[in-house]
Write a protein that holds these residues in place. Structure first.
Motif, short mmCIF file in Angstrom:
data_model
loop_
_atom_site.label_atom_id
_atom_site.label_comp_id
_atom_site.label_asym_id
_atom_site.label_seq_id
_atom_site.Cartn_x
_atom_site.Cartn_y
_atom_site.Cartn_z
N VAL A 269 0.83 -1.20 0.00
CA VAL A 269 0.00 0.00 0.00
C VAL A 269 0.87 1.26 0.00
CG1 VAL A 269 -1.65 1.33 1.36
CG2 VAL A 269 -1.96 -1.13 1.10
N VAL A 270 1.91 1.27 0.81
CA VAL A 270 2.72 2.47 0.98
C VAL A 270 3.54 2.78 -0.26
CG1 VAL A 270 4.64 3.45 2.27
CG2 VAL A 270 2.79 2.32 3.49
N PHE A 271 4.18 1.75 -0.86
CA PHE A 271 5.11 1.99 -1.96
C PHE A 271 4.54 1.64 -3.33
CE2 PHE A 271 7.98 1.41 1.72
CZ PHE A 271 8.58 2.67 1.68
N ARG A 272 3.26 1.23 -3.41
CA ARG A 272 2.61 0.96 -4.70
C ARG A 272 3.45 0.02 -5.56
NH1 ARG A 272 -1.97 2.46 -3.08
NH2 ARG A 272 -2.72 2.37 -5.23
N SER A 273 3.81 -1.11 -4.99
CA SER A 273 4.65 -2.07 -5.70
C SER A 273 4.44 -3.44 -5.09
CB SER A 273 6.13 -1.67 -5.61
OG SER A 273 6.96 -2.73 -6.01
N LEU A 274 4.57 -4.49 -5.91
CA LEU A 274 4.57 -5.85 -5.40
C LEU A 274 6.00 -6.39 -5.24
CD1 LEU A 274 1.66 -7.54 -7.39
CD2 LEU A 274 1.66 -6.76 -5.03
N VAL A 275 6.92 -5.85 -6.02
CA VAL A 275 8.29 -6.34 -5.99
C VAL A 275 9.01 -5.87 -4.73
CG1 VAL A 275 10.52 -6.31 -7.19
CG2 VAL A 275 8.39 -6.44 -8.50
N ILE A 276 8.85 -4.61 -4.37
CA ILE A 276 9.54 -4.06 -3.20
C ILE A 276 9.15 -4.81 -1.91
CG2 ILE A 276 9.62 -2.03 -1.69
CD1 ILE A 276 9.88 -0.32 -4.17
N PRO A 277 7.86 -5.02 -1.64
CA PRO A 277 7.53 -5.77 -0.41
C PRO A 277 7.99 -7.22 -0.45
CG PRO A 277 5.55 -5.26 -1.66
CD PRO A 277 6.65 -4.47 -2.27
N LEU A 278 7.94 -7.86 -1.63
CA LEU A 278 8.42 -9.24 -1.71
C LEU A 278 9.91 -9.30 -1.40
CD1 LEU A 278 7.91 -12.20 -2.39
CD2 LEU A 278 8.36 -11.64 -4.80
N LYS A 279 10.66 -8.37 -1.95
CA LYS A 279 12.10 -8.31 -1.69
C LYS A 279 12.36 -8.06 -0.20
CE LYS A 279 13.81 -4.47 -2.84
NZ LYS A 279 13.79 -3.99 -1.43
N ALA A 280 11.60 -7.16 0.39
CA ALA A 280 11.79 -6.84 1.80
C ALA A 280 11.52 -8.06 2.68
CB ALA A 280 10.86 -5.69 2.20
N VAL A 281 10.46 -8.80 2.38
CA VAL A 281 10.12 -9.98 3.17
C VAL A 281 11.22 -11.03 3.09
CG1 VAL A 281 8.57 -11.96 3.21
CG2 VAL A 281 7.62 -9.65 3.15
N VAL A 282 11.70 -11.30 1.89
CA VAL A 282 12.74 -12.32 1.71
C VAL A 282 14.04 -11.91 2.41
CG1 VAL A 282 14.18 -13.50 0.01
CG2 VAL A 282 11.74 -13.19 -0.43
N LEU A 283 14.45 -10.66 2.24
CA LEU A 283 15.70 -10.21 2.85
C LEU A 283 15.61 -10.18 4.37
CD1 LEU A 283 16.85 -7.35 0.45
CD2 LEU A 283 17.63 -9.72 0.55
N ASN A 284 14.44 -9.85 4.90
CA ASN A 284 14.29 -9.85 6.35
C ASN A 284 14.32 -11.26 6.91
OD1 ASN A 284 14.20 -7.10 6.57
ND2 ASN A 284 11.98 -6.97 6.48
N LEU A 285 13.82 -12.22 6.16
CA LEU A 285 13.93 -13.62 6.56
C LEU A 285 15.39 -14.04 6.61
CD1 LEU A 285 10.99 -15.38 4.68
CD2 LEU A 285 11.25 -15.09 7.15
N LEU A 286 16.17 -13.59 5.64
CA LEU A 286 17.61 -13.89 5.64
C LEU A 286 18.29 -13.29 6.86
CD1 LEU A 286 18.67 -13.44 1.90
CD2 LEU A 286 18.78 -15.54 3.25
N THR A 287 17.95 -12.05 7.19
CA THR A 287 18.53 -11.40 8.36
C THR A 287 18.20 -12.18 9.63
OG1 THR A 287 18.29 -9.25 7.30
CG2 THR A 287 18.66 -9.25 9.67
N THR A 288 16.94 -12.57 9.76
CA THR A 288 16.52 -13.32 10.95
C THR A 288 17.25 -14.65 11.04
OG1 THR A 288 14.33 -12.29 10.76
CG2 THR A 288 14.54 -14.20 12.21
#
Length: 726
Positions: free
Chosen positions: A555-574
């Motif tokens: 909703v905030v960034f009007r994109s499907l790619v940005i949130p998908l990338k954020a979710v995957v990278l945050n899983l890697l960090t965790t």
């Protein structure tokens, strides 16, 4: 010849857009700075007064309604209330000779123990084979935690005759609820604040600018702790809740203030007057603070979905701290900026003040251009680093940290070691965490003695069982009670495997055909069931947090790619931070530096807590970075320029914020509580990896590689989503 007058234009004059609510809030706080600051100080005093008035209570009791440990405990209390009474062990030990050689001193000690308030029974001492160690069971009429740490002095007075006779005394079992001193993390908090001040001085270059985020964050955390204490008058929080709230609140509070003050200084450098700069700052960065704090709160409150009250309330305590510090960032910080104005650079410690950018040719701009030229190199290096850190994760073993991990020389550690090292019935490692087997005879088709014979004949043959005590029938004849002593300690993996074997096969097989049912209970059984429950519900928490974060970023960034990338990278960090925890605490790599005496399993609820916190905090940096990238993207529609400018404008402040939060978290590794050490180290590692490897390497390199595809959103979805910006 005169020309006719020009016709009057009826076109409406352009109207300046109405300032946003955040802009008006910031401007109001700047105009009335003294009153706003006074109001916050008044709220701080009221919050602590309210905390003191309600008498906040904290405890670590875990209940699992419907579990076999809970069912067994209820049966035991119903049939024999005395058997289910709270209690612990007082352990005696001599280095030479036998405890029995000091019979008079021992009897005097037992008599004093019986005379203590709230003590209902003191058992006869159980002595080891060599006579060097003995212990007595002490029962109480109320929960031990409610007696308070001050009760330790009464225990010491009662056991003084034994000590005077040269007998060592330790307190085992649930007596640790009394004798363990409440965790005092004041020194850790002071160290964290000191480290944060040093980083702020280096970042801002002036004393005034460095003190503002620190002081406002401390006021916000103080109010948050007061509110947590007031709520604790009604709800019982875990004992680590105030420390967790302080740790999270202090970290995000300083970070939020840092982002606001950084942009404020940039507007001053650009020529705005202070009040205009405050309004613009609150409007521009305030919304990012709101979204970031909201994301952290959603992640923390999702812990309630696990169905475990203790964990949910830990999330609630941290959420209160985050919400209050965010409110302070949006009101108290603008008031402080309005009060200080251009004096923000008073008492400089370096010549040039630093705001968001030091020019188009500073180091961050050059770094952004380097990443743009070699995105694959940066992406590969960052990904490999996170993957290597995550390797130990595959050896993760959850469990409960027992008294064997207490500091060497403490009475609880002495009691644990004396019992574990002694020989004879009632001793050995498993005696520190036995299972109590409660057999319900309500529907038994065989007499109680024959059921007891089945148990004593079959259970000792189970691998991992050291011994089984003779079953005893309750006074009402409704239940049989026996104790199963493992051959290994409570936090051992073998003890966990034995619990599963007893539950799934051994006990049902021994009771097959008798009509009776058995329930394993006791503190060790309860902890193992708690571990299994947490493990089973962790995927639910992960799913909720991932979906919520994905929807919010979409909703905030009007994109499907940005949130998908954020979710995957945050899983890697965790995953990488989990791996570091396993290496340090479970494998023992460097655990001595943290004051640990031996390797321990990862406390069962730490991964769940860490996931929610890490994901929420990583979203902070994601939002602050992407909000600046999105600003430039919407202005120019040039992806490479947007990523480069966003990285160069936020790289410095994200790095400083991460250093501050890391310093705050690492300071809490000095806490005497092992769980706090785990959370502190795990969060510090995750912040370092997220703010450096992820935000400054993986995110920009991936965005450079994807180009305009970063901003892809189907038209039909764009029409249906609400419109908002950061």
């Amino acid at each position: 010849m005169s020309l006719p007058p020009a016709p009057l234009s009826l076109a409406p004059l352009p109207v300046a857009p109405r300032p946003s609510a955040l802009h008006r809030t910031g401007a109001f706080c700047a105009r009335h700075s003294v009153w706003v600051i006074a109001a916050w100080l008044l709220v701080l005093v009221a919050a602590f007064a309210g905390r003191h008035a309600v008498g906040a209570t904290f405890g670590d009791e875990v209940t699992l309604p419907g579990s076999q440990a809970s069912a067994g405990s209820d049966l035991l209390k119903k049939s024999d209330p005395a058997a289910g009474a709270p209690g612990g062990k007082v352990v005696f030990h001599v280095g030479a000779g036998a405890v029995a050689d000091h019979a008079a001193a021992l009897e005097a000690t037992l008599g004093r123990l019986r005379d203590l308030p709230h003590v209902t029974a003191v058992g006869r001492p159980v002595t080891s084979t060599d006579g060097a160690t003995a212990y007595t069971a002490v029962s109480f009429d109320r929960k031990l935690k409610s007696l308070g740490h001050g009760y330790t002095e009464r225990l010491d007075e009662a056991t003084a005759p034994a000590r005077d006779a040269g007998i060592g005394v330790g307190y085992g079992g649930d007596l640790h609820d009394i004798v363990r001193a409440p965790a005092n993390d004041t020194a850790a908090e002071a160290a964290g604040v000191g480290a944060a001040l040093i980083v702020l001085l280096l970042a801002f270059g002036s004393v005034a600018a460095a003190l503002m985020p620190l002081v406002t964050a401390l006021i916000g955390v103080g109010v948050g702790l007061g509110v947590v204490g007031i709520v604790a008058g009604t709800l019982t929080f875990a004992t680590s809740a105030p420390t967790l709230a302080t740790m999270i609140g202090l970290g995000v509070g300083i970070d939020y203030a840092l982002f606001l003050i950084t942009r404020f200084r940039q507007y001053l450098i650009d020529g705005d007057d202070p009040r205009t700069a405050v309004g613009r700052t609150t409007a521009a960065s305030g919304k990012a603070v709101l979204v970031a704090a909201g994301t952290v709160a959603v992640a923390l409150l999702s812990l309630y979905a696990c169905g475990l009250t203790m964990i949910g309330r830990l999330g609630l305590a941290a959420t209160v701290a985050v919400v209050v510090t965010a409110a302070a960032a949006l009101t108290l910080v603008p008031a402080a900026m309005g009060l200080v104005g251009r004096r923000v650079d008073v008492l400089r410690v370096r010549r040039r003040p630093v705001a968001e950018s030091a020019g188009d040719h500073d180091g961050w701009h050059r770094y952004a251009r380097l990443v743009a030229r070699r995105p694959w190199t940066f992406f590969t290096a960052g990904f490999v680093l996170l993957a290597v850190c995550a390797i130990p994760l595959f050896s993760l073993r959850l469990g409960h940290i027992d008294d064997g991990a207490d500091p060497a020389g403490s009475t609880t550690r002495q009691a644990y070691d004396w019992i574990a090292d002694a020989d004879g019935p009632g001793f050995g490692p498993g005696a520190n965490g036995p299972f109590t087997l409660v057999v319900d005879l309500a529907h038994a088709t065989l007499p109680a003695d024959r059921v007891a014979a089945r148990l004593t004949g079959d259970l000792p043959k189970t691998h991992g069982v050291a011994r089984v005590t003779p079953p005893v029938t309750s006074p009402d004849g409704e239940v049989l009670v026996t104790t199963v002593v493992p051959s290994t300690g409570p936090q051992s993996a073998e003890t966990g495997a034995l619990f599963a074997t007893l539950t799934d096969t051994a006990v049902p097989a021994a009771l097959h055909g008798t009509g009776a049912t058995g329930h394993l209970t006791g503190s060790t059984a309860g902890q193992l069931e708690f571990r299994d429950t947490v493990t089973g519900r962790l995927p639910l928490i992960i799913g909720i947090v991932l979906v919520a974060a994905f929807l919010l970023l979409t909703v905030v960034f009007r994109s499907l790619v940005i949130p998908l990338k954020a979710v995957v990278l945050n899983l890697l960090t965790t995953g990488a931070s989990y791996g570091v925890l396993v290496a340090v605490f479970q494998w023992g790599w460097g655990d001595r530096l943290l004051g640990m005496s031996e390797p321990v399993p990862i406390e069962s609820y730490v991964p769940m807590m860490m996931f929610a916190i890490v994901f929420g905090l990583s979203m902070d940096y994601e939002i602050f970075l992407l909000s600046r990238i999105a600003e430039e993207w919407h202005a120019t529609r040039d992806n490479e320029r947007a990523v480069g400018i966003g990285l160069s404008l936020t790289g410095r402040v994200i790095t400083c914020a991460a250093l501050i939060m890391t310093a705050v978290f690492l300071s809490f590794t000095g806490s005497p509580a092992v769980v706090v050490k785990m959370l502190a180290l795990g969060l510090a590692v995750s912040v370092v990896l997220d703010a450096t490897v992820v935000r400054l390497v993986l995110v920009p390199s991936l965005m450079f590689l994807m180009g305009r595809a970063n901003w892809w959103l189907p038209a039909w979805l764009d029409r249906r989503l609400p419109h908002t910006t950061v």
